[in-house]
Design a protein around this motif. Structure first.
Motif, PDB file in Angstrom:
ATOM      1  N   HIS A  46       0.847  -1.190   0.000  1.00 14.05           N
ATOM      2  CA  HIS A  46       0.000   0.000   0.000  1.00 14.05           C
ATOM      3  C   HIS A  46       0.885   1.244   0.000  1.00 14.05           C
ATOM      4  O   HIS A  46       2.015   1.203   0.507  1.00 14.05           O
ATOM      5  N   VAL A  47       0.351   2.346  -0.507  1.00 16.84           N
ATOM      6  CA  VAL A  47       1.098   3.602  -0.487  1.00 16.84           C
ATOM      7  C   VAL A  47       1.352   3.990   0.965  1.00 16.84           C
ATOM      8  O   VAL A  47       0.433   3.976   1.798  1.00 16.84           O
ATOM      9  N   ARG A  48       2.601   4.307   1.280  1.00 21.40           N
ATOM     10  CA  ARG A  48       2.964   4.686   2.654  1.00 21.40           C
ATOM     11  C   ARG A  48       2.181   5.924   3.102  1.00 21.40           C
ATOM     12  O   ARG A  48       1.813   6.764   2.292  1.00 21.40           O
ATOM     13  N   ALA A  49       1.982   6.035   4.403  1.00 23.76           N
ATOM     14  CA  ALA A  49       1.215   7.149   4.974  1.00 23.76           C
ATOM     15  C   ALA A  49       1.853   8.497   4.676  1.00 23.76           C
ATOM     16  O   ALA A  49       1.159   9.504   4.541  1.00 23.76           O
ATOM     17  N   ASN A  50       3.174   8.528   4.555  1.00 22.97           N
ATOM     18  CA  ASN A  50       3.864   9.801   4.319  1.00 22.97           C
ATOM     19  C   ASN A  50       4.100  10.087   2.837  1.00 22.97           C
ATOM     20  O   ASN A  50       4.867  10.970   2.494  1.00 22.97           O
ATOM     21  N   VAL A  51       3.432   9.349   1.963  1.00 20.20           N
ATOM     22  CA  VAL A  51       3.576   9.533   0.523  1.00 20.20           C
ATOM     23  C   VAL A  51       2.226   9.940  -0.064  1.00 20.20           C
ATOM     24  O   VAL A  51       1.192   9.392   0.295  1.00 20.20           O
ATOM     25  N   VAL A  52       2.270  10.926  -0.946  1.00 18.89           N
ATOM     26  CA  VAL A  52       1.083  11.350  -1.678  1.00 18.89           C
ATOM     27  C   VAL A  52       1.407  11.239  -3.162  1.00 18.89           C
ATOM     28  O   VAL A  52       2.492  11.625  -3.596  1.00 18.89           O
ATOM     29  N   ILE A  53       0.461  10.697  -3.915  1.00 21.83           N
ATOM     30  CA  ILE A  53       0.646  10.553  -5.357  1.00 21.83           C
ATOM     31  C   ILE A  53      -0.446  11.357  -6.053  1.00 21.83           C
ATOM     32  O   ILE A  53      -1.629  11.189  -5.760  1.00 21.83           O
ATOM     33  N   TYR A  54      -0.021  12.224  -6.957  1.00 17.83           N
ATOM     34  CA  TYR A  54      -0.946  13.038  -7.733  1.00 17.83           C
ATOM     35  C   TYR A  54      -0.990  12.539  -9.163  1.00 17.83           C
ATOM     36  O   TYR A  54       0.051  12.252  -9.762  1.00 17.83           O
ATOM     37  N   ILE A  55      -2.188  12.446  -9.671  1.00 18.77           N
ATOM     38  CA  ILE A  55      -2.407  12.081 -11.068  1.00 18.77           C
ATOM     39  C   ILE A  55      -3.135  13.246 -11.715  1.00 18.77           C
ATOM     40  O   ILE A  55      -4.257  13.592 -11.305  1.00 18.77           O
ATOM     41  N   ASP A  56      -2.485  13.866 -12.665  1.00 21.91           N
ATOM     42  CA  ASP A  56      -3.070  15.017 -13.358  1.00 21.91           C
ATOM     43  C   ASP A  56      -3.560  16.080 -12.372  1.00 21.91           C
ATOM     44  O   ASP A  56      -4.638  16.643 -12.522  1.00 21.91           O
ATOM     45  N   GLY A  57      -2.775  16.317 -11.324  1.00 15.22           N
ATOM     46  CA  GLY A  57      -3.073  17.366 -10.357  1.00 15.22           C
ATOM     47  C   GLY A  57      -4.059  16.977  -9.264  1.00 15.22           C
ATOM     48  O   GLY A  57      -4.353  17.781  -8.392  1.00 15.22           O
ATOM     49  N   GLN A  58      -4.566  15.750  -9.274  1.00 17.75           N
ATOM     50  CA  GLN A  58      -5.512  15.280  -8.263  1.00 17.75           C
ATOM     51  C   GLN A  58      -4.882  14.154  -7.456  1.00 17.75           C
ATOM     52  O   GLN A  58      -4.231  13.272  -8.022  1.00 17.75           O
ATOM     53  N   ALA A  59      -5.096  14.171  -6.145  1.00 23.65           N
ATOM     54  CA  ALA A  59      -4.539  13.117  -5.293  1.00 23.65           C
ATOM     55  C   ALA A  59      -5.135  11.759  -5.662  1.00 23.65           C
ATOM     56  O   ALA A  59      -6.342  11.653  -5.913  1.00 23.65           O
ATOM     57  N   SER A  60      -4.293  10.753  -5.692  1.00 18.70           N
ATOM     58  CA  SER A  60      -4.734   9.384  -5.951  1.00 18.70           C
ATOM     59  C   SER A  60      -5.749   8.978  -4.895  1.00 18.70           C
ATOM     60  O   SER A  60      -5.591   9.281  -3.713  1.00 18.70           O
TER      61      SER A  60
END
Length: 89
Positions: free
Chosen positions: A50-64
């Motif tokens: 799973h994506v780590r709690a301290n990681v944010v991923i943006y797709i086309d400017g919107q959070a995953s």
């Protein structure tokens, strides 16, 4: 093809390639990046995949939205940006 980029902070620890990948989902794009540099996986995903709690991923400017399976769909021209949250005062 979707483009995947990583925050510059990760460069302190490992190579962070900016890559264009033929991916239909976020998971496929991340797997392609991890294939180029397997060490990235531990900085982005936890032991459960799973994506780590301290990681944010943006797709086309919107959070995953799918932090568990990373099933968010990508368009052929999508831009994916992976960043780690910074702490401090």
């Amino acid at each position: 093809m979707p483009r995947v980029e990583f925050t510059p902070q990760l460069k302190r620890f490992t190579e962070t390639p900016r890559i264009d990948v033929p991916a239909a989902t976020l998971r496929e794009a991340l797997d392609a990046a991890f294939e180029r540099n397997p060490r990235l996986r531990g900085y982005v995903l936890d032991d459960q995949g799973h994506v780590r709690a301290n990681v944010v991923i943006y797709i086309d400017g919107q959070a995953s939205r799918d932090r568990l399976a990373q099933g968010d769909p990508l368009r052929p021209d999508s831009s994916v940006y992976v960043l780690q949250a910074l702490s401090g005062g």
